[in-house]
Write a protein that holds these residues in place. Structure first.
Motif, short mmCIF file in Angstrom:
data_model
loop_
_atom_site.label_atom_id
_atom_site.label_comp_id
_atom_site.label_asym_id
_atom_site.label_seq_id
_atom_site.Cartn_x
_atom_site.Cartn_y
_atom_site.Cartn_z
N ASN A 319 -4.70 -12.97 -3.89
CA ASN A 319 -4.15 -11.95 -4.42
C ASN A 319 -3.44 -11.13 -3.14
OD1 ASN A 319 -3.18 -9.94 -6.17
ND2 ASN A 319 -5.30 -8.94 -6.59
N THR A 320 -1.95 -11.08 -3.21
CA THR A 320 -0.96 -10.49 -2.48
C THR A 320 -0.90 -8.96 -2.97
OG1 THR A 320 0.05 -12.73 -2.14
CG2 THR A 320 1.00 -10.73 -1.08
N PHE A 321 -1.25 -7.81 -2.28
CA PHE A 321 -1.07 -6.57 -2.86
C PHE A 321 -0.65 -5.60 -1.67
CE2 PHE A 321 -5.07 -4.45 -2.29
CZ PHE A 321 -5.99 -5.49 -1.90
N ILE A 322 -0.23 -4.65 -1.89
CA ILE A 322 0.10 -3.76 -0.82
C ILE A 322 -0.74 -2.26 -0.72
CG2 ILE A 322 2.68 -4.39 -0.38
CD1 ILE A 322 3.46 -1.83 -2.26
N ASN A 323 -0.77 -1.72 0.15
CA ASN A 323 -1.60 -0.49 0.05
C ASN A 323 -0.62 0.45 -0.45
OD1 ASN A 323 -2.86 2.07 1.06
ND2 ASN A 323 -4.61 0.61 1.65
N SER A 324 -0.55 0.42 -1.71
CA SER A 324 0.18 1.49 -2.46
C SER A 324 0.12 3.11 -2.17
CB SER A 324 0.13 1.10 -4.09
OG SER A 324 0.83 -0.02 -4.14
N PRO A 325 -1.14 3.40 -2.10
CA PRO A 325 -1.41 4.90 -1.86
C PRO A 325 -0.75 5.27 -0.62
CG PRO A 325 -3.57 3.86 -2.53
CD PRO A 325 -2.58 2.91 -2.47
N THR A 326 -0.68 4.61 0.34
CA THR A 326 -0.08 5.01 1.75
C THR A 326 1.24 4.69 1.77
OG1 THR A 326 -0.59 2.76 2.92
CG2 THR A 326 -1.89 5.01 3.24
N LEU A 327 2.03 3.69 1.01
CA LEU A 327 3.25 3.03 1.17
C LEU A 327 4.46 3.54 0.26
CD1 LEU A 327 2.50 -0.94 2.01
CD2 LEU A 327 3.11 1.19 3.57
N LEU A 328 3.80 3.97 -1.22
CA LEU A 328 4.84 4.23 -2.27
C LEU A 328 4.80 5.87 -2.40
CD1 LEU A 328 4.16 1.31 -4.64
CD2 LEU A 328 5.65 1.37 -2.44
N ASP A 329 6.02 6.19 -2.80
CA ASP A 329 5.97 7.45 -3.55
C ASP A 329 5.81 7.36 -5.05
OD1 ASP A 329 8.53 6.82 -4.85
OD2 ASP A 329 9.52 7.85 -3.41
N ASP A 330 5.90 8.68 -5.67
CA ASP A 330 5.44 8.43 -7.04
C ASP A 330 6.53 8.02 -8.03
OD1 ASP A 330 7.22 10.69 -7.03
OD2 ASP A 330 5.95 12.18 -7.90
N GLN A 331 7.73 7.49 -7.19
CA GLN A 331 8.79 6.91 -8.04
C GLN A 331 8.53 5.67 -7.59
OE1 GLN A 331 11.59 7.83 -9.91
NE2 GLN A 331 10.49 9.52 -10.50
N MET A 332 7.51 4.91 -7.18
CA MET A 332 7.20 3.49 -6.66
C MET A 332 7.97 2.90 -5.66
SD MET A 332 6.31 2.30 -10.42
CE MET A 332 5.26 0.81 -10.23
N ARG A 333 8.77 4.05 -5.09
CA ARG A 333 9.78 3.39 -3.91
C ARG A 333 8.83 3.40 -2.53
NH1 ARG A 333 13.70 8.03 -5.38
NH2 ARG A 333 12.01 9.31 -4.90
N LEU A 334 9.37 2.33 -1.64
CA LEU A 334 8.54 2.19 -0.55
C LEU A 334 9.27 3.53 0.30
CD1 LEU A 334 7.07 0.20 0.95
CD2 LEU A 334 9.21 -0.87 1.75
N LYS A 335 8.09 4.43 0.79
CA LYS A 335 8.49 5.68 1.60
C LYS A 335 9.64 5.49 2.42
CE LYS A 335 4.19 7.99 0.53
NZ LYS A 335 3.05 8.25 0.83
#
Ligand SMILES: Cc1cc2nc3c(=O)[nH]c(=O)nc-3n(C[C@H](O)[C@H](O)[C@H](O)COP(=O)(O)OP(=O)(O)OC[C@H]3O[C@@H](n4cnc5c(N)ncnc54)[C@H](O)[C@@H]3O)c2cc1C
Length: 442
Positions: A319-335
């Motif tokens: 399962n390829t997945f990113i650490n969204s809590p650190t990487l994404l803002d609340d618009q699902m954009r890569l910070k």
């Protein structure tokens, strides 16, 4: 000049994202590598192919969080739900479909949309310019995964999940279990409620090890690597390495004092808080390949968990997945690169329904941005809002693992009204969510 939305991956999330954005009037290009480049699980070149089960799980929108997500996706004109309902097969309360006609129909509808075009190619690099959604799923191709890893850091992209079971905090028997961090580390209330502990006598430990050794296990899917990393060995494999391994590993009884019993426990199972709300706790170090039925009976042998309700059971998958809590803002954009959004299972949700729902949000948010409009995420008391809140900040980043939608992600409903029965409570959650989602849509 007209701005185009590019979506990498035409699976559940990419198809839904494309549909939503195009319905809002934005031109979309989906870049899909199949059928030119295969994965070990997909069999066709269709969009939205279901790689394993043909079920979208419970369709009960009053008593079930997945059913509620179905309802919200239907209310938001989701193409995945619309077409799933058109290809429904009898399956009791579940929404099961004919997988072939379902995927063929999604593909035909997407290809027929005047604002969507599909480019059959593998994208191997994270793009630098333009509006993009990455929806490449659990089997993201190797070169793109490597490029994402370079942009986000090695610790922020995982290739396997190692999911320990998660229980609803309210279902733990606190007359047996207790809250304490090992060696009483931490002063704040948050730190003091970070762990729950379940004690075991020698006899209970021995019986537990026997049950682990004999429980039915799941095999890896064909083509998945069966090698797992030493850091995330399944508990049954640890037990196979020696009956005492767990007692010197995740079940060590040191640094803990049982307030219910002066006798020192022989082993202790620890549960760690899994979300900021404190409604969910995961069983520390208990990733497993046991079958779901076996997990429930084995884990209920743990004192304090005899009546536990599980928000999700354990597993280990490719399962390829990113650490969204650190990487994404609340618009699902890569910070770090806000022209890129992530959607679907790669964001750390799990399952066809959750992935499509995150595609729906990413598609709408990207289209709104292109059109110069504001689109806040849905409120946290809706199913979509609970999921996006969890992955973009509600989950503990350090231990982040993929999550299914469940009522433990919603703000608790019983703060004032006292305890209600489970049916009443779930109905209250879903009524509240439908009202909030309808308001958000309008
Ligand atoms: C073996 C296996 C079994 C599963 N079983 C179930 C199940 O029974 N029930 C369930 O609910 N979920 C299951 N899942 C999870 C399910 O597959 C996902 O939740 C869902 O498909 C995710 O949707 P997605 O759009 O994020 O990814 P996908 O549906 O996988 O779509 C991603 C798309 O991106 C494409 N792609 C990848 N890399 C590139 C690239 N570089 N360039 C262009 N295109 C690319 C892929 O070909 C694919 O079409 C399973 C997953 C796996 C791997």
């Amino acid at each position: 000049m007209e701005q185009i939305l590019n979506i990498i991956g035409g699976g559940m999330a990419g198809s839904e994202a494309a549909w939503q954005a195009a319905q809002m009037g934005v031109r979309v290009v989906i870049h899909e590598m199949r059928p030119k480049v295969a994965t070990f699980a997909h069999r066709t070149g269709n969009l939205a192919e279901m790689v394993c089960s043909n079920s979208f799980r419970s369709d009960d929108s009053e008593q079930n969080a997945v059913g509620l997500l179905h309802w919200e996706m239907g209310a938001a004109d989701g193409i995945i739900m619309q077409i799933a309902r058109a290809h429904r097969l009898p399956a009791g309360g579940a929404l099961a479909v004919d997988r072939d006609t379902f995927a063929e129909d999604v593909t035909a509808r997407i290809l027929a949309h005047p604002l969507i075009c599909v480019s059959y190619e593998e994208i191997t690099e994270l793009p630098t310019e333009g509006h993009w959604i990455i929806a490449t799923g659990p089997l993201t191709s190797g070169s793109l995964a490597a490029s994402i890893r370079t942009a986000t850091g090695a610790d922020a992209l995982a290739f396997f999940d190692a999911i320990a079971p998660i229980v609803y905090a309210e279902s733990v028997d606190m007359s047996v279990a207790w809250m304490q961090s090992r060696y009483d580390k931490g002063d704040t209330e948050e730190e003091q409620t970070a762990y729950m502990n379940c004690p075991m006598t020698k006899a209970q430990y021995e019986a537990f090890i026997d049950a682990l050794l004999t429980a039915e296990k799941t095999e890896f899917h064909e083509g998945e690597t069966a090698g797992y990393f030493d850091g995330c060995l399944p508990i049954e494999v640890m037990a196979e390495r020696g009956r005492e391994t767990l007692r010197f590993g995740p079940m060590k009884p040191v640094g803990l004092t049982n307030p219910h019993n002066p006798l020192k426990p022989y082993a202790v199972v620890q549960l760690r808080r899994d979300n900021k709300l404190g409604t969910l706790y995961n069983i520390v170090g208990f990733q497993t390949k046991m079958k779901y039925g076996a997990q429930i009976s084995v884990f209920k042998m743990i004192p304090g968990l005899q009546d536990a309700s599980f928000a999700r059971l354990g597993g280990i998958h490719r399962n390829t997945f990113i650490n969204s809590p650190t990487l994404l803002d609340d618009q699902m954009r890569l910070k770090s690169r806000p022209n890129i959004r992530f959607a679907g299972q790669i964001t750390g949700v799990e399952g066809y329904v959750e992935s499509s729902a995150m595609g729906l949000l990413a598609g709408r948010m990207a289209a709104a941005e292109i059109l110069g409009r504001d689109l806040p995420p849905p409120p946290a008391d809706t199913a979509m809002g609970a999921l996006i809140t969890h992955i973009t900040g509600g989950a503990e980043a350090k231990t982040f693992q993929p999550m299914n939608v469940n009522f433990g992600l919603f703000p608790p409903i019983d703060a004032k009204g006292g305890r209600r029965g489970r049916k009443d409570r779930y109905k209250a959650y879903t009524d509240r969510a439908k009202e909030a989602f309808t308001a958000w849509l309008s």
